[in-house]
Design a protein around this motif. Sequence first.
Motif, mmCIF file in Angstrom:
data_model
loop_
_atom_site.group_PDB
_atom_site.id
_atom_site.type_symbol
_atom_site.label_atom_id
_atom_site.label_comp_id
_atom_site.label_asym_id
_atom_site.label_seq_id
_atom_site.Cartn_x
_atom_site.Cartn_y
_atom_site.Cartn_z
ATOM 1 N N VAL A 1 0.850 -1.186 0.000
ATOM 2 C CA VAL A 1 0.000 0.000 0.000
ATOM 3 C C VAL A 1 0.892 1.243 0.000
ATOM 4 C CG1 VAL A 1 -1.838 1.247 1.208
ATOM 5 C CG2 VAL A 1 -1.753 -1.257 1.322
ATOM 6 N N THR A 2 0.563 2.188 -0.878
ATOM 7 C CA THR A 2 1.246 3.488 -0.903
ATOM 8 C C THR A 2 0.187 4.574 -0.763
ATOM 9 O OG1 THR A 2 1.075 3.788 -3.299
ATOM 10 C CG2 THR A 2 3.035 2.602 -2.473
ATOM 11 N N ARG A 3 0.644 5.802 -0.766
ATOM 12 C CA ARG A 3 -0.293 6.927 -0.690
ATOM 13 C C ARG A 3 -1.185 6.981 -1.932
ATOM 14 N NH1 ARG A 3 2.835 12.207 0.917
ATOM 15 N NH2 ARG A 3 1.320 12.336 2.572
ATOM 16 N N ASP A 4 -0.693 6.431 -3.036
ATOM 17 C CA ASP A 4 -1.387 6.544 -4.316
ATOM 18 C C ASP A 4 -2.179 5.317 -4.735
ATOM 19 O OD1 ASP A 4 -0.182 9.096 -4.631
ATOM 20 O OD2 ASP A 4 1.642 8.116 -5.333
ATOM 21 N N GLY A 5 -2.018 4.210 -4.029
ATOM 22 C CA GLY A 5 -2.731 3.004 -4.426
ATOM 23 C C GLY A 5 -2.219 1.783 -3.693
ATOM 24 N N TRP A 6 -2.573 0.627 -4.227
ATOM 25 C CA TRP A 6 -2.100 -0.623 -3.644
ATOM 26 C C TRP A 6 -1.981 -1.673 -4.728
ATOM 27 C CZ3 TRP A 6 -6.843 1.401 -1.779
ATOM 28 C CH2 TRP A 6 -7.987 0.821 -2.329
ATOM 29 N N ARG B 1 -8.416 2.527 4.119
ATOM 30 C CA ARG B 1 -8.104 3.165 5.409
ATOM 31 C C ARG B 1 -6.593 3.279 5.601
ATOM 32 N NH1 ARG B 1 -9.066 0.228 10.537
ATOM 33 N NH2 ARG B 1 -9.851 -1.208 9.002
ATOM 34 N N THR B 2 -5.854 2.234 5.221
ATOM 35 C CA THR B 2 -4.395 2.276 5.343
ATOM 36 C C THR B 2 -3.828 3.352 4.424
ATOM 37 O OG1 THR B 2 -4.357 -0.091 5.865
ATOM 38 C CG2 THR B 2 -2.285 0.911 5.180
ATOM 39 N N GLN B 3 -4.329 3.400 3.208
ATOM 40 C CA GLN B 3 -3.876 4.417 2.263
ATOM 41 C C GLN B 3 -4.178 5.822 2.789
ATOM 42 O OE1 GLN B 3 -5.963 4.419 -1.484
ATOM 43 N NE2 GLN B 3 -4.144 5.107 -2.564
ATOM 44 N N ASN B 4 -5.343 6.013 3.371
ATOM 45 C CA ASN B 4 -5.711 7.312 3.924
ATOM 46 C C ASN B 4 -4.785 7.696 5.080
ATOM 47 O OD1 ASN B 4 -7.447 9.621 3.937
ATOM 48 N ND2 ASN B 4 -8.322 8.820 5.845
ATOM 49 N N MET B 5 -4.421 6.716 5.924
ATOM 50 C CA MET B 5 -3.489 7.006 7.024
ATOM 51 C C MET B 5 -2.138 7.456 6.479
ATOM 52 S SD MET B 5 -4.044 4.290 10.136
ATOM 53 C CE MET B 5 -3.947 2.791 9.148
ATOM 54 N N LEU B 6 -1.714 6.870 5.353
ATOM 55 C CA LEU B 6 -0.440 7.261 4.753
ATOM 56 C C LEU B 6 -0.516 8.662 4.143
ATOM 57 C CD1 LEU B 6 0.551 3.912 2.994
ATOM 58 C CD2 LEU B 6 1.641 4.935 4.996
ATOM 59 N N ARG B 7 -1.675 9.029 3.607
ATOM 60 C CA ARG B 7 -1.852 10.338 2.976
ATOM 61 C C ARG B 7 -1.930 11.467 3.998
ATOM 62 N NH1 ARG B 7 -6.696 8.880 -0.955
ATOM 63 N NH2 ARG B 7 -5.506 7.954 -2.641
ATOM 64 N N THR B 8 -2.573 11.198 5.113
ATOM 65 C CA THR B 8 -2.764 12.226 6.133
ATOM 66 C C THR B 8 -1.675 12.062 7.193
ATOM 67 O OG1 THR B 8 -4.296 10.807 7.354
ATOM 68 C CG2 THR B 8 -5.249 12.271 5.699
ATOM 69 N N ALA B 9 -1.883 12.578 8.336
ATOM 70 C CA ALA B 9 -0.906 12.454 9.414
ATOM 71 C C ALA B 9 -1.001 11.054 10.019
ATOM 72 C CB ALA B 9 -1.173 13.511 10.483
ATOM 73 N N PRO C 1 -0.719 7.976 12.497
ATOM 74 C CA PRO C 1 -0.619 7.924 13.955
ATOM 75 C C PRO C 1 0.806 7.535 14.374
ATOM 76 C CG PRO C 1 -1.926 6.084 13.114
ATOM 77 C CD PRO C 1 -1.614 6.970 11.952
ATOM 78 N N PRO C 2 1.187 7.809 15.620
ATOM 79 C CA PRO C 2 2.563 7.535 16.067
ATOM 80 C C PRO C 2 3.029 6.098 15.825
ATOM 81 C CG PRO C 2 1.414 8.829 17.714
ATOM 82 C CD PRO C 2 0.401 8.459 16.667
ATOM 83 N N TRP C 3 2.162 5.117 16.054
ATOM 84 C CA TRP C 3 2.585 3.722 15.857
ATOM 85 C C TRP C 3 2.902 3.455 14.394
ATOM 86 C CZ3 TRP C 3 -0.201 0.833 12.492
ATOM 87 C CH2 TRP C 3 -1.524 1.230 12.240
ATOM 88 N N LEU C 4 2.172 4.103 13.470
ATOM 89 C CA LEU C 4 2.426 3.900 12.051
ATOM 90 C C LEU C 4 3.694 4.645 11.615
ATOM 91 C CD1 LEU C 4 1.659 2.612 9.411
ATOM 92 C CD2 LEU C 4 0.050 4.481 8.996
ATOM 93 N N ARG C 5 3.936 5.817 12.188
ATOM 94 C CA ARG C 5 5.180 6.535 11.883
ATOM 95 C C ARG C 5 6.388 5.692 12.286
ATOM 96 N NH1 ARG C 5 2.343 11.275 13.749
ATOM 97 N NH2 ARG C 5 3.420 11.122 15.735
ATOM 98 N N LYS C 6 6.288 5.002 13.426
ATOM 99 C CA LYS C 6 7.377 4.133 13.886
ATOM 100 C C LYS C 6 7.589 2.984 12.893
ATOM 101 C CE LYS C 6 8.852 1.330 17.797
ATOM 102 N NZ LYS C 6 8.516 0.817 19.111
ATOM 103 N N VAL C 7 6.493 2.359 12.444
ATOM 104 C CA VAL C 7 6.585 1.266 11.468
ATOM 105 C C VAL C 7 7.205 1.776 10.172
ATOM 106 C CG1 VAL C 7 5.221 -0.293 10.019
ATOM 107 C CG2 VAL C 7 4.685 -0.077 12.448
ATOM 108 N N LEU C 8 6.782 2.952 9.714
ATOM 109 C CA LEU C 8 7.320 3.519 8.474
ATOM 110 C C LEU C 8 8.806 3.834 8.612
ATOM 111 C CD1 LEU C 8 4.344 5.864 7.547
ATOM 112 C CD2 LEU C 8 5.079 3.830 6.286
#
Length: 160
Positions: free
Chosen positions: A49-54, A128-136, A138-145
């Motif tokens: 999954v990326t900001r632009d698709g999957w 939902r995952t793509q939307n999380m990548l597009r917007t801010a 959450p802290p747990w996802l920033r850590k994973v990224l």
Amino acid sequence: MNAVRRLSLVTDEIHPRRPGSLRIAVATQDLKSLNAHFGSAKHFAVYDVTRDGWDFVEAVSFDDVSDETGKHRIEGDDRITPKVNALRGCHLLFCVAIGGPSAAKVVSAKVHPIKVGQPESIQDVLSRTQNMLRTAPPPWLRKVLAQAGAAAKKPFEDED
């Protein structure tokens, strides 16, 4: 013996990862919905999954799954390890539920488990995952990224 089958799309490279993508696995019984507990999942649907698709990466299927009774099986009968091994390379695992010991094994494999209380379509999970990548994120996802980015750069650090 537990049989594990993989259905993958054939490309020039084996499972190439798009730059900046997050590899996710979805626990599913039917390859259409996130609708399975980790131990009883017949399949994992894996996507980048990326900001632009999957992109669909693969479906991993298991013959021997939990019956969700909570009873332990015969000593040496391990259904969890093949599932954890199938998740190697994924960043996130979406499932309806996961027990503590299984979650610990998944986390030790550097995969972040996410419990989703109710079944939902895989399309909704991806959106939902793509939307999380597009917007801010959450802290747990920033850590994973951050960990995913560091892992992607690591093989090239030794090159001069």
